[in-house]
Enzyme design. Structure first.
Site, PDB file in Angstrom:
ATOM      1  N   GLU A 113     -12.985  66.521 -40.553  1.00 47.93           N
ATOM      2  CA  GLU A 113     -11.770  65.745 -40.237  1.00 47.93           C
ATOM      3  C   GLU A 113     -11.250  65.191 -41.784  1.00 47.93           C
ATOM      4  OE1 GLU A 113     -11.999  61.270 -38.534  1.00 47.93           O
ATOM      5  OE2 GLU A 113     -12.088  62.696 -36.917  1.00 47.93           O
ATOM      6  N   ARG A 141     -13.219  49.553 -28.796  1.00 51.98           N
ATOM      7  CA  ARG A 141     -12.207  50.694 -28.479  1.00 51.98           C
ATOM      8  C   ARG A 141     -12.325  51.887 -27.603  1.00 51.98           C
ATOM      9  NH1 ARG A 141     -11.543  49.498 -33.971  1.00 51.98           N
ATOM     10  NH2 ARG A 141     -12.746  51.312 -34.684  1.00 51.98           N
ATOM     11  N   GLY A 151     -11.664  59.191 -29.778  1.00 49.41           N
ATOM     12  CA  GLY A 151     -11.209  57.868 -30.030  1.00 49.41           C
ATOM     13  C   GLY A 151     -10.319  57.115 -28.951  1.00 49.41           C
ATOM     14  N   GLY A 162     -21.584  47.750 -25.266  1.00 50.71           N
ATOM     15  CA  GLY A 162     -20.552  47.919 -26.170  1.00 50.71           C
ATOM     16  C   GLY A 162     -19.272  48.406 -25.532  1.00 50.71           C
ATOM     17  N   LYS A 216     -21.830  66.305 -34.880  1.00 53.27           N
ATOM     18  CA  LYS A 216     -20.455  65.277 -34.838  1.00 53.27           C
ATOM     19  C   LYS A 216     -20.514  64.919 -36.447  1.00 53.27           C
ATOM     20  CE  LYS A 216     -17.413  62.156 -33.366  1.00 53.27           C
ATOM     21  NZ  LYS A 216     -17.402  61.167 -34.396  1.00 53.27           N
TER      22      LYS A 216
END
Length: 347
Positions: free
Chosen positions: A195, A10, A122, A7, A188
């Site tokens: 968040e 991003r 990210g 994978g 998480k």
């Protein structure tokens, strides 16, 4: 250390790049051949899952960085069918923690370790590093320590917290072994739920600032405020400073009216799971629940606050929200007519 990575989106591609920078050897696979070519100088590509496994030395370590759901399940189980006792599979995506527990029990019967690694950082992770929340067998996690240490941000310039003398020093580097399989993704999940709440608070606050010059207010109470400058100001010495505020300031400086964002705000699923966990534990979570429902509402009625949420998601994760769908004129006309007539919708 040698590791396979599956994978290369991003985050997956940058994980490989960061590991390579720290001297680790990566064997990679992605359904998109171009993604493999993009990091050919920093890794060894494989044509398929079996080819990747064949290139790894025992005990084999494979990091799976795929979207939560069926594709992760199928990939992990396919890999397990070709792996041996003592091998380690790492799920670095945003999987549901109960799925980790179930999968961990299945793989454990074959002697294969499943480590769940909640990964935050990210699209900025290559340079900033990744905050890692890890669940799994203690020995397996310790074996992977060189990998986690390379991916984590390190101490940086953050001052040490008083009273941590006898606590796990890895936390100050940006990674933590939270507990058994499933605990990493549980932590998480709550991280992402929080968040949602933080982002919603910023979004609503800036929306109020934006409407401070509304004609609905008395003229002597109207203010024409520069939101980009306020965001930049609050980054410096304010008690509400944060990385999310940094990204907000960036977005507002680039595009003050946020015209490039539709205001249609997706949710990754973890906000829903957080609320579900709160219900199961009978723990009140008013702010996090409201923030989740605000995202649902954004898909029907788009506000400036919603655009700011989209801007933050794009800045930290590269998320591109879908274009807003306009209500067909005839449908809108019928809805208005029904409202005037006092019609009620079905519950």
């Amino acid at each position: 250390m040698q590791i396979g990575v599956i994978g290369l989106g991003r985050m997956g591609g940058n994980i490989v790049r960061r590991l390579a920078r720290h001297g680790h050897s990566c064997v990679v696979f992605d359904q998109n051949p171009d993604a493999i070519k993009a990091i050919a100088d920093e890794s060894t590509g494989a044509a398929n899952l079996q080819g990747l496994i064949a290139k790894l030395k025992k005990p084999r370590v494979i990091w799976v960085m795929l979207p939560a759901g069926t594709i992760t399940e199928e990939t992990l189980m396919t890999l397990a069918g070709h792996m041996s006792k003592g091998d380690i599979l790492i799920d670095g995506g945003n999987s549901f923690y109960k799925d980790d527990i179930r999968r961990g029990e299945l793989l454990g019967k074959k002697g294969i370790h499943l480590v769940d690694a909640g990964t935050s950082g990210g699209v900025w992770g290559l340079e900033r590093g990744y905050c890692l929340m890890i669940g799994g067998d203690k020995k397996a996690v310790e074996h992977l320590d060189p990998i986690f240490a390379a991916l984590a941000p390190g101490p940086g310039e953050i001052p040490k917290t008083e009273g941590r003398k006898d606590r796990d020093p890895r936390v100050e580097l940006g990674y933590l072994h939270c507990g058994p399989t499933g605990s990493g993704h549980f932590v998480k999940m709550i991280h992402n739920g929080i968040e949602y709440g933080l982002m919603q608070a910023y979004a609503e606050g800036f929306d109020i600032l934006r409407h401070a010059n509304s004609e609905a207010l008395p003229e002597n109470q109207r203010f024409n405020l520069d939101l980009a400058d306020i965001a930049e100001l609050w980054r410096r010495g304010s008690v509400i400073s944060s990385w999310l505020l940094d990204l907000t300031s960036m977005a507002l400086a680039e595009d003050p009216p946020l015209g490039g964002y539709s205001g249609f705000v997706e949710d990754s699923g973890e906000g829903r799971w957080t609320v579900q966990a709160a219900v199961e534990e009978a723990v009140p979570a008013e702010v996090l629940t409201a923030a989740l429902y605000a995202r649902f509402r954004s898909r029907q009625d788009h506000t400036f606050a919603d655009k700011l949420l989209s801007a933050m998601r794009h800045k930290f994760g590269g998320h591109v929200e879908p274009k807003a769908k306009k209500t067909p004129p005839k449908v809108a006309e019928r809805a208005k007519a029904k409202a005037k007539a006092g019609g009620k919708s079905r519950g």
